[in-house]
Motif scaffolding. Structure first.
Motif, mmCIF file in Angstrom:
data_model
loop_
_atom_site.group_PDB
_atom_site.id
_atom_site.type_symbol
_atom_site.label_atom_id
_atom_site.label_comp_id
_atom_site.label_asym_id
_atom_site.label_seq_id
_atom_site.Cartn_x
_atom_site.Cartn_y
_atom_site.Cartn_z
ATOM 1 N N TRP A 78 1.180 -1.137 -0.289
ATOM 2 C CA TRP A 78 -0.019 -0.030 0.000
ATOM 3 C C TRP A 78 0.596 1.203 0.099
ATOM 4 N N MET A 79 0.556 1.991 -0.336
ATOM 5 C CA MET A 79 1.070 3.626 -0.791
ATOM 6 C C MET A 79 0.167 5.106 0.017
ATOM 7 N N TRP A 80 1.213 5.468 0.068
ATOM 8 C CA TRP A 80 0.728 6.738 0.825
ATOM 9 C C TRP A 80 1.954 7.711 0.357
ATOM 10 N N CYS A 81 1.268 8.476 -0.545
ATOM 11 C CA CYS A 81 2.136 9.650 -1.364
ATOM 12 C C CYS A 81 1.496 10.964 -0.387
ATOM 13 N N LEU A 82 2.669 11.892 -0.009
ATOM 14 C CA LEU A 82 3.295 13.250 0.857
ATOM 15 C C LEU A 82 3.789 14.083 0.366
ATOM 16 N N TRP A 87 11.644 18.356 2.721
ATOM 17 C CA TRP A 87 12.426 19.089 1.594
ATOM 18 C C TRP A 87 11.716 19.546 0.877
ATOM 19 N N ALA A 88 11.351 20.692 1.195
ATOM 20 C CA ALA A 88 10.692 21.564 0.140
ATOM 21 C C ALA A 88 10.820 21.327 -1.751
ATOM 22 N N GLY A 89 9.985 20.390 -2.504
ATOM 23 C CA GLY A 89 9.814 20.255 -3.846
ATOM 24 C C GLY A 89 10.304 18.712 -4.288
ATOM 25 N N HIS A 90 9.781 18.008 -2.579
ATOM 26 C CA HIS A 90 10.037 16.575 -3.003
ATOM 27 C C HIS A 90 9.017 16.183 -2.180
ATOM 28 N N THR A 91 8.120 14.822 -2.524
ATOM 29 C CA THR A 91 7.472 13.909 -2.437
ATOM 30 C C THR A 91 7.893 12.716 -1.874
ATOM 31 N N LEU A 92 6.952 12.376 0.153
ATOM 32 C CA LEU A 92 7.796 11.454 0.417
ATOM 33 C C LEU A 92 6.634 10.155 0.136
ATOM 34 N N VAL A 93 7.287 9.348 -0.079
ATOM 35 C CA VAL A 93 6.041 7.980 -0.960
ATOM 36 C C VAL A 93 6.544 6.963 0.524
ATOM 37 N N LEU A 94 5.365 6.076 1.137
ATOM 38 C CA LEU A 94 5.317 5.559 1.974
ATOM 39 C C LEU A 94 4.972 4.541 1.343
ATOM 40 N N LEU A 95 5.560 3.639 1.821
ATOM 41 C CA LEU A 95 5.197 1.658 1.381
ATOM 42 C C LEU A 95 5.245 0.666 2.102
ATOM 43 N N ASP A 96 3.379 -0.006 2.578
ATOM 44 C CA ASP A 96 3.262 -0.548 4.220
ATOM 45 C C ASP A 96 3.544 -1.755 2.763
ATOM 46 N N GLN A 265 7.112 7.161 22.822
ATOM 47 C CA GLN A 265 7.183 8.638 21.807
ATOM 48 C C GLN A 265 8.296 8.955 22.601
ATOM 49 N N GLU A 266 9.437 8.983 22.928
ATOM 50 C CA GLU A 266 10.189 9.708 22.375
ATOM 51 C C GLU A 266 11.048 8.955 21.650
ATOM 52 N N GLN A 267 10.705 7.460 21.857
ATOM 53 C CA GLN A 267 11.493 6.716 20.581
ATOM 54 C C GLN A 267 11.036 6.411 19.002
ATOM 55 N N VAL A 268 10.131 7.021 18.782
ATOM 56 C CA VAL A 268 9.423 6.820 17.951
ATOM 57 C C VAL A 268 9.161 8.336 17.238
ATOM 58 N N ALA A 269 9.751 9.188 18.195
ATOM 59 C CA ALA A 269 9.948 10.958 17.387
ATOM 60 C C ALA A 269 11.437 10.793 16.963
ATOM 61 N N ARG A 270 12.002 10.136 17.962
ATOM 62 C CA ARG A 270 14.157 9.619 17.111
ATOM 63 C C ARG A 270 13.901 8.895 15.977
ATOM 64 N N PHE A 271 12.774 8.009 15.763
ATOM 65 C CA PHE A 271 12.593 7.005 14.328
ATOM 66 C C PHE A 271 12.515 7.680 13.284
ATOM 67 N N CYS A 272 11.555 9.014 13.612
ATOM 68 C CA CYS A 272 10.958 10.016 12.743
ATOM 69 C C CYS A 272 11.966 10.937 11.810
ATOM 70 N N HIS A 273 11.781 11.615 13.010
ATOM 71 C CA HIS A 273 13.245 12.122 12.482
ATOM 72 C C HIS A 273 14.736 11.909 11.677
ATOM 73 N N HIS A 274 15.202 11.295 12.360
ATOM 74 C CA HIS A 274 16.052 10.375 11.451
ATOM 75 C C HIS A 274 15.569 9.727 9.662
ATOM 76 N N VAL A 275 14.725 8.792 9.368
ATOM 77 C CA VAL A 275 13.951 8.951 8.014
ATOM 78 C C VAL A 275 13.579 10.289 7.535
ATOM 79 N N TRP A 276 13.233 11.019 8.424
ATOM 80 C CA TRP A 276 12.817 12.184 7.497
ATOM 81 C C TRP A 276 14.021 13.151 6.762
ATOM 82 N N GLU A 277 15.395 13.186 7.828
ATOM 83 C CA GLU A 277 16.169 13.847 7.657
ATOM 84 C C GLU A 277 17.371 12.980 7.000
ATOM 85 N N THR A 278 17.663 12.098 6.944
ATOM 86 C CA THR A 278 17.848 11.117 6.546
ATOM 87 C C THR A 278 18.367 10.244 5.444
#
Length: 604
Positions: A78-82, A87-96, A265-278
């Motif tokens: 399943w796919m979710w495009c956001l 990053w401006a000008g980029h699309t995040l595509v999540l695949l579950d 919650q703190e662990q999830v926040a670190r995880f999301c930050h890492h994925v978004w940033e790197t």
């Protein structure tokens, strides 16, 4: 770029019979995304909370379906495009992806294909597991050990797996494969090793250590670890405590933040930050960035290969995608030319003015083509573009000539109205009428020369007009009783000489026009070659950077193996690194040769 996608949709359907199929609705969504895509896929055993992490990456509480029973809930991919949150000008595509290891499915090969597709389509792969990273967790990740059986780098006969020495596959895969994040859920142990605190990454690396033994049991122990280390040298680990009390887990997506463990919650926040940033945009071999439309075409290519019973080949998929993209690049470049051209003010006063306008539009078209095209190694599509732009220039020249001709004809028709009336009335059929006709014609021509904006056909249209009046002039000359026969002969000769002089002048103008067009052809050729050379140099630098990155990762792995005392693996890796360096040097020589040949290449 606003992506109207409030909820995930199915990208790859997995039927009850285990048949994979790409969904047209998802392809339509992806086709509208011209931005680079950062593709994050998650895989892991069923009922391990993968969908929850993906919803958090989407900054949503709900979206991907979590399910609340022991059955696998997500089917297929399943796919979710956001819009990308960082990053401006980029699309995040999540695949579950569908949960692996569902005992109700009974087809392990289908699981392996789902895992392989997650690897092939993503730029970051999250592997989700429960408890700890132990031998059982490694055994459950057997899909990694099967990747070389499910994915080919090169087609048969083209340096593919059957043509390669043992160990070369991982080198090639490193250049294609995503970054790897291992998410360990419901972790209850202390992060300690030999009495000291360790990081999550150190925990993962310690779990991936190889023992120096060479027995069959040692080899089975090493295999999944070697595969992860070889295929995914860029690795990261995150641990998560249980998010809430056991009775609340079934309603996890509905729980208020206050009900969730603060540490979770703190662990999830670190995880999301890492994925978004790197997490980097999805790229193809050579560093070409993938857009949404390209991602859809890749999915179709890989799934079609699986459905046909073939093994998906990454290089073949890239070549197939290159054909689609290069054809689109030609169309996009022509559209850029037409947009830049707009509605030109025709006629122009000179050919040079028109050619300068064409050159500006051609330059813009070439930039658009080079930005999208890739692996056009024989310049097939660039030649197509040049042919189309040459046709556009020829068409532009015809429009310009027609506009000039129409304006000149209209001006002469208006200026000659009085003269035509006098001819019809017989005003010139009197003694001295011929000289009066010549005077009136010269006065008309002088007024014509002063008319602005006539364009490049001014002389030619005038010459045609005067030729059409020669019969009238000859008739007036013959009836002019004031002239002797000798004077008439002199006038006839003078008229011929004037006509010949105009013809010679017109011929010179047309020769000059032809020369300018030929010079523009040479300019056009040089512009194409110049931008081609710049593109080749950019591709060379990207390929070199890609190879250096892969080599650096292998050297890092070699140092780690040496520290672990795995001398047999160190020797194998030395040979692999040597082959990488030899291949890099060979490709560098080939690129330089192409560059030298390209400086004198012809696209004509």
């Amino acid at each position: 770029m606003e992506i109207p996608m409030p909820a995930p949709i199915c990208l790859v359907e997995n039927s009850p019979a285990g048949e994979l199929r790409v969904q047209q609705e998802a392809l339509r969504v992806l086709a509208e995304i011209s931005q680079p895509v950062v593709v994050v896929a998650i895989a892991g055993l069923y009922r391990t909370g993968k969908s929850y992490l993906m919803n958090r990456l989407a900054s949503k509480r709900t979206g991907f379906s979590l399910g609340s029973t022991i059955q696998s809930h997500t089917k297929g991919i399943w796919m979710w495009c956001l819009p990308h949150p960082r990053w401006a000008g980029h699309t995040l595509v999540l695949l579950d992806t569908e949960g692996l290891g569902d005992v109700g499915k009974g087809d392990g090969k289908n699981d392996t294909w789902i895992f392989a597709l997650a690897v092939l389509l993503s730029s970051t792969l999250v592997y989700n597991s429960m408890g700890t990273i132990n031998q059982q967790a490694m055994d459950q990740l057997h899909y990694v050990t099967e990747l070389t059986e499910r994915i080919k780098v090169k087609p048969a006969g083209g340096g593919g797996r059957e043509d390669m020495k043992e160990g070369e596959d991982s080198t090639e895969f490193v250049r294609f494969f995503p970054a790897f994040v291992w998410a360990v859920r419901d972790f209850t142990l202390q992060l300690q090793l030999d009495g000291r605190e360790i990081t999550e990454d150190e925990y993962l690396e310690n779990a991936l250590k190889l023992n120096p033994g060479s027995s069959e049991q040692d080899q089975r122990y090493k295999l999944p670890r070697k595969c992860i280390r070889q295929f995914f040298p860029a690795r990261k680990c995150f641990i998560f405590v249980q998010p809430a009390s056991r009775r609340d887990l079934a309603q996890l997506e509905k729980l208020r933040e206050a009900k969730l463990q603060p540490e979770f919650q703190e662990q999830v926040a670190r995880f999301c930050h890492h994925v978004w940033e790197t997490s980097k945009p999805k790229t193809l071999l050579g560093g070409h960035v993938v857009t949404g439309a390209m991602l859809g075409n890749l999915a179709v290519t890989y799934v079609d290969a699986i459905r046909s019973g073939a093994v998906p080949c990454m290089e073949s998929a890239v070549l197939a995608l290159a054909q689609i993209e290069n054809s689109a690049a030609v169309g996009e470049a022509v559209a850029a030319y037409e947009e830049q051209l707009g509605r030109p003010a025709l006629p122009t006063e000179s050919v040079q003015e028109l050619l300068e306008l064409h050159a500006q539009c051609e330059q813009e078209a070439l930039r658009a083509f080079m930005a999208r095209a890739f692996k056009d190694e024989e310049q097939q599509y660039q030649r197509q573009l040049k042919d189309k732009l040459d046709s556009k220039l020829a068409e532009l020249c015809r429009w310009n000539e027609q506009a000039s001709s129409d304006r000149c004809t209209a001006a002469l028709r208006k200026l000659s109205q009085e003269l035509e009336k006098r001819v019809c009335k017989g005003s010139y059929s009197v003694p001295g009428g011929y000289q009066r006709l010549l005077d009136d014609q010269r006065e008309m021509v002088e007024k014509y020369q002063l008319v602005p904006g006539k364009g490049i056909m001014a002389a030619e249209v005038l010459q045609q007009f005067l030729k059409s009046k020669e019969t009238v002039a000859q008739a007036v000359l013959q009836t002019d009783q004031s002239l002797t026969d000798r004077q008439r002969e002199i006038e006839v000769e003078r008229a011929r000489a004037e006509a010949a002089e105009r013809e010679a002048q017109l011929s010179q103008e047309m020769q000059a026009r032809t020369k300018q067009l030929l010079q523009d052809q040479e300019r056009s050729h040089q512009e194409h070659v110049q931008q081609l050379m710049a593109k080749m140099e950019q591709d060379r630098r990207q390929l070199l950077a890609e190879q250096e990155r892969a080599l650096a990762l292998k050297l890092q792995e070699q140092a780690q193996l040496f520290r672990e005392g795995c001398h047999m693996e160190v020797e194998q890796l030395k040979k692999e690194i040597q082959r990488m360096e030899e291949k890099r040097e060979k490709e560098e020589r080939e690129k330089k040769r192409q560059k030298n040949e390209g400086s004198s290449c012809s696209l004509l």
